[in-house]
Design a protein around this motif. Structure first.
Motif, PDB file in Angstrom:
ATOM      1  N   GLU A  76       0.827  -1.208   0.000  1.00 48.82           N
ATOM      2  CA  GLU A  76       0.000   0.000   0.000  1.00 48.82           C
ATOM      3  C   GLU A  76       0.862   1.259   0.000  1.00 48.82           C
ATOM      4  OE1 GLU A  76      -0.330  -2.530   2.200  1.00 48.82           O
ATOM      5  OE2 GLU A  76      -2.190  -3.439   1.511  1.00 48.82           O
ATOM      6  N   GLU A  77       1.915   1.257   0.813  1.00 49.58           N
ATOM      7  CA  GLU A  77       2.790   2.430   0.902  1.00 49.58           C
ATOM      8  C   GLU A  77       3.510   2.700  -0.413  1.00 49.58           C
ATOM      9  OE1 GLU A  77       5.498   2.089   4.211  1.00 49.58           O
ATOM     10  OE2 GLU A  77       3.869   1.700   5.620  1.00 49.58           O
ATOM     11  N   THR A  90      -2.101   1.874  -8.449  1.00 45.01           N
ATOM     12  CA  THR A  90      -3.014   1.168  -7.560  1.00 45.01           C
ATOM     13  C   THR A  90      -2.282  -0.031  -6.957  1.00 45.01           C
ATOM     14  OG1 THR A  90      -3.874  -0.339  -9.245  1.00 45.01           O
ATOM     15  CG2 THR A  90      -4.983   1.807  -9.006  1.00 45.01           C
ATOM     16  N   ALA A 147       1.254   4.058  -3.196  1.00 46.67           N
ATOM     17  CA  ALA A 147       0.977   5.489  -3.033  1.00 46.67           C
ATOM     18  C   ALA A 147       2.165   6.318  -3.505  1.00 46.67           C
ATOM     19  CB  ALA A 147       0.653   5.803  -1.572  1.00 46.67           C
TER      20      ALA A 147
END
Length: 158
Positions: free
Chosen positions: A30-31, A39, A34
């Motif tokens: 996720e990090e 995605t 970003a």
């Protein structure tokens, strides 16, 4: 040569369309998504698995979208084995030259068979992955990945 050097040399020699990014080191899907501006599902998660059974003892680099989980029994069956487990950190280092989280979706070791879930190709026009180092990422055209990686395809998602 480091895994990063092997990877970029391969992509350059095959005239693949990719973008190289440098960023804060992170192995969390996720990090890093970003940071990359991609995605989580574009991420190519690469897991080194140890396969046993049916007279098979083999290592597989299982690659799937980063927002999915691997089904290790499906990974084992994809190569004719009965069971699979995640490889130990020393095995991962020996087979990839990388730490967990930095493994690109390419195999540069003759003992490491590359198996990719087709969802990675079907859902994305570009895939993103750490390039052998936690602080470097590559965003690669998915058609170039399919052409360059020479992988086996198998449904390995839970």
């Amino acid at each position: 040569m480091s895994t990063f050097e092997k990877l970029t040399a391969l992509l350059d020699s095959q005239q693949a369309s990719y973008t190289l990014m440098e960023h804060e080191p992170t192995g969390k899907c996720e990090e890093v998504a970003a940071i990359r501006g991609t995605t989580v599902g574009q991420g190519a998660k690469a897991l080194v698995c140890h396969i046993k059974g049916n007279g098979i003892k083999q290592y597989v680099l299982a690659v799937l979208p980063a927002d999915e989980q691997a089904d290790l029994s499906k990974v084992a069956r994809a190569v004719g084995g009965l069971r699979a487990s995640l490889a130990s950190p020393p095995e991962v280092d020996r087979l990839t030259g990388c730490v967990f989280g930095a493994i690109p979706p390419f195999s540069f070791h003759e003992e490491l068979k590359l198996v990719v879930d087709p969802a990675l190709f079907e859902r994305n026009t570009e895939i993103a992955f750490n390039a052998g180092l936690l602080e470097k990422s590559i965003v690669l055209n998915v058609q170039d990945y399919q052409r360059v990686a020479s992988c086996e395809r198998a449904n390995i998602i839970k």
